[in-house]
Motif scaffolding. Structure first.
Motif, PDB file in Angstrom:
ATOM      1  N   GLY A  61      42.848  40.714  54.218  1.00  0.00           N
ATOM      2  CA  GLY A  61      42.045  40.166  53.140  1.00  0.00           C
ATOM      3  C   GLY A  61      41.466  38.821  53.502  1.00  0.00           C
ATOM      4  N   GLY A  62      40.603  38.322  52.633  1.00  0.00           N
ATOM      5  CA  GLY A  62      39.989  37.029  52.873  1.00  0.00           C
ATOM      6  C   GLY A  62      38.831  36.794  51.944  1.00  0.00           C
ATOM      7  N   LEU A  63      38.068  35.757  52.276  1.00  0.00           N
ATOM      8  CA  LEU A  63      36.896  35.382  51.501  1.00  0.00           C
ATOM      9  C   LEU A  63      35.652  35.808  52.269  1.00  0.00           C
ATOM     10  CD1 LEU A  63      35.470  33.808  49.212  1.00  0.00           C
ATOM     11  CD2 LEU A  63      35.725  31.747  50.621  1.00  0.00           C
ATOM     12  N   VAL A  64      34.758  36.498  51.584  1.00  0.00           N
ATOM     13  CA  VAL A  64      33.542  36.980  52.225  1.00  0.00           C
ATOM     14  C   VAL A  64      32.393  36.884  51.236  1.00  0.00           C
ATOM     15  CG1 VAL A  64      33.974  39.383  51.560  1.00  0.00           C
ATOM     16  CG2 VAL A  64      32.596  38.894  53.592  1.00  0.00           C
ATOM     17  N   GLN A  65      31.200  36.720  51.747  1.00  0.00           N
ATOM     18  CA  GLN A  65      30.022  36.690  50.883  1.00  0.00           C
ATOM     19  C   GLN A  65      29.608  38.105  50.497  1.00  0.00           C
ATOM     20  OE1 GLN A  65      27.042  34.428  53.028  1.00  0.00           O
ATOM     21  NE2 GLN A  65      27.652  32.544  51.988  1.00  0.00           N
ATOM     22  N   ALA A  66      28.919  38.222  49.390  1.00  0.00           N
ATOM     23  CA  ALA A  66      28.409  39.523  48.951  1.00  0.00           C
ATOM     24  C   ALA A  66      27.577  40.152  50.064  1.00  0.00           C
ATOM     25  CB  ALA A  66      27.577  39.361  47.690  1.00  0.00           C
ATOM     26  N   GLY A  87      47.858  55.351  49.751  1.00  0.00           N
ATOM     27  CA  GLY A  87      46.757  54.950  48.892  1.00  0.00           C
ATOM     28  C   GLY A  87      46.529  53.450  48.942  1.00  0.00           C
ATOM     29  N   TRP A  88      45.294  53.064  48.698  1.00  0.00           N
ATOM     30  CA  TRP A  88      44.942  51.657  48.486  1.00  0.00           C
ATOM     31  C   TRP A  88      44.590  51.487  47.012  1.00  0.00           C
ATOM     32  CZ3 TRP A  88      45.490  47.561  51.574  1.00  0.00           C
ATOM     33  CH2 TRP A  88      45.616  47.752  52.961  1.00  0.00           C
ATOM     34  N   PHE A  89      45.176  50.492  46.403  1.00  0.00           N
ATOM     35  CA  PHE A  89      44.920  50.140  45.015  1.00  0.00           C
ATOM     36  C   PHE A  89      44.410  48.711  44.972  1.00  0.00           C
ATOM     37  CE2 PHE A  89      47.045  53.577  42.598  1.00  0.00           C
ATOM     38  CZ  PHE A  89      47.671  54.231  43.644  1.00  0.00           C
ATOM     39  N   ARG A  90      43.826  48.351  43.855  1.00  0.00           N
ATOM     40  CA  ARG A  90      43.445  46.953  43.665  1.00  0.00           C
ATOM     41  C   ARG A  90      43.675  46.557  42.217  1.00  0.00           C
ATOM     42  NH1 ARG A  90      36.869  47.316  44.593  1.00  0.00           N
ATOM     43  NH2 ARG A  90      36.327  48.395  42.631  1.00  0.00           N
ATOM     44  N   GLN A  91      43.923  45.263  42.067  1.00  0.00           N
ATOM     45  CA  GLN A  91      44.163  44.717  40.738  1.00  0.00           C
ATOM     46  C   GLN A  91      43.471  43.377  40.617  1.00  0.00           C
ATOM     47  OE1 GLN A  91      48.322  44.374  39.666  1.00  0.00           O
ATOM     48  NE2 GLN A  91      47.815  44.444  37.489  1.00  0.00           N
ATOM     49  N   ALA A  92      42.522  43.323  39.705  1.00  0.00           N
ATOM     50  CA  ALA A  92      41.826  42.074  39.413  1.00  0.00           C
ATOM     51  C   ALA A  92      42.565  41.358  38.294  1.00  0.00           C
ATOM     52  CB  ALA A  92      40.384  42.365  39.011  1.00  0.00           C
ATOM     53  N   PRO A  93      42.401  40.042  38.153  1.00  0.00           N
ATOM     54  CA  PRO A  93      43.095  39.290  37.103  1.00  0.00           C
ATOM     55  C   PRO A  93      42.826  39.876  35.725  1.00  0.00           C
ATOM     56  CG  PRO A  93      42.108  37.792  38.662  1.00  0.00           C
ATOM     57  CD  PRO A  93      41.616  39.149  39.030  1.00  0.00           C
ATOM     58  N   GLY A  94      43.886  40.124  34.986  1.00  0.00           N
ATOM     59  CA  GLY A  94      43.752  40.628  33.637  1.00  0.00           C
ATOM     60  C   GLY A  94      43.442  42.105  33.531  1.00  0.00           C
ATOM     61  N   LYS A  95      43.415  42.801  34.658  1.00  0.00           N
ATOM     62  CA  LYS A  95      43.086  44.222  34.654  1.00  0.00           C
ATOM     63  C   LYS A  95      44.237  45.045  35.214  1.00  0.00           C
ATOM     64  CE  LYS A  95      38.079  43.688  34.866  1.00  0.00           C
ATOM     65  NZ  LYS A  95      36.816  44.133  35.533  1.00  0.00           N
ATOM     66  N   THR A 114      36.351  41.859  44.065  1.00  0.00           N
ATOM     67  CA  THR A 114      37.375  40.826  44.146  1.00  0.00           C
ATOM     68  C   THR A 114      38.638  41.264  43.428  1.00  0.00           C
ATOM     69  OG1 THR A 114      35.766  39.028  44.334  1.00  0.00           O
ATOM     70  CG2 THR A 114      37.949  38.461  43.488  1.00  0.00           C
ATOM     71  N   ALA A 115      39.748  41.231  44.141  1.00  0.00           N
ATOM     72  CA  ALA A 115      41.030  41.690  43.586  1.00  0.00           C
ATOM     73  C   ALA A 115      42.115  41.485  44.642  1.00  0.00           C
ATOM     74  CB  ALA A 115      40.959  43.152  43.195  1.00  0.00           C
ATOM     75  N   VAL A 116      43.340  41.682  44.215  1.00  0.00           N
ATOM     76  CA  VAL A 116      44.435  41.832  45.169  1.00  0.00           C
ATOM     77  C   VAL A 116      44.528  43.312  45.517  1.00  0.00           C
ATOM     78  CG1 VAL A 116      46.894  41.566  45.610  1.00  0.00           C
ATOM     79  CG2 VAL A 116      45.675  39.852  44.242  1.00  0.00           C
ATOM     80  N   TYR A 117      44.522  43.600  46.803  1.00  0.00           N
ATOM     81  CA  TYR A 117      44.562  44.969  47.268  1.00  0.00           C
ATOM     82  C   TYR A 117      45.972  45.301  47.759  1.00  0.00           C
ATOM     83  CZ  TYR A 117      39.530  45.482  46.923  1.00  0.00           C
ATOM     84  OH  TYR A 117      38.238  45.579  46.449  1.00  0.00           O
ATOM     85  N   TYR A 118      46.468  46.440  47.301  1.00  0.00           N
ATOM     86  CA  TYR A 118      47.805  46.892  47.652  1.00  0.00           C
ATOM     87  C   TYR A 118      47.731  48.249  48.350  1.00  0.00           C
ATOM     88  CZ  TYR A 118      49.298  43.519  44.092  1.00  0.00           C
ATOM     89  OH  TYR A 118      49.503  42.384  43.356  1.00  0.00           O
ATOM     90  N   CYS A 119      48.564  48.433  49.358  1.00  0.00           N
ATOM     91  CA  CYS A 119      48.726  49.769  49.913  1.00  0.00           C
ATOM     92  C   CYS A 119      50.062  50.327  49.436  1.00  0.00           C
ATOM     93  CB  CYS A 119      48.650  49.764  51.434  1.00  0.00           C
ATOM     94  SG  CYS A 119      49.932  48.814  52.273  1.00  0.00           S
ATOM     95  N   ALA A 120      50.120  51.635  49.370  1.00  0.00           N
ATOM     96  CA  ALA A 120      51.327  52.286  48.868  1.00  0.00           C
ATOM     97  C   ALA A 120      51.509  53.630  49.553  1.00  0.00           C
ATOM     98  CB  ALA A 120      51.232  52.473  47.362  1.00  0.00           C
TER      99      ALA A 120
END
Length: 121
Positions: free
Chosen positions: A8-13, A34-42, A88-94
């Protein structure tokens, strides 16, 4: 089974990132991932999934045509192209409970620690 997510990291659109998910256990190779993602509040949502042998894949509609999931024996990759701020989110693998993938969180029983992806506009 322990999973380690990285990349992960910071990238431009419009930019790209490649996430990696590795496991130290041989059994990783017999399970869907699987790859999942979670954005703040979601909620945590599935992004992509791949069967134990890579023969079948799944993508959420929001990432189709932009993300590609692949795997070798001990690592699962998520290539993310044309990234947008909404990615933009935290990405998790499972690791899944079976060789074939599911779409729900309950289908996965081993989780990595998450890696932050931030896309700036």
């Amino acid at each position: 089974v322990q999973l380690q997510a990285s990349g992960g990291g910071l990238v431009q659109a419009g930019g790209s990132l490649r996430l990696s998910c590795t496991s130290s256990k041989r059994t990783f190779s017999n399970n869907a991932v699987g790859w999942f993602r979670q954005a703040p509040g979601k909620e945590r949502d599935i992004v992509a999934a791949i069967s134990w042998n890579g023969g079948s894949t799944y993508y959420a509609n929001s990432v189709k045509g932009r993300f590609t999931i692949s795997r070798d024996m001990y690592t699962v990759y998520l290539q993310m192209n044309s990234l947008q701020p909404e990615d933009t989110a935290v990405y998790y693998c499972a690791a899944g409970r079976r060789p074939t993938y599911g779409h729900d969180i309950s289908d996965y029983n081993y989780w990595g620690q998450g890696t932050q992806v931030t896309v700036s506009s």
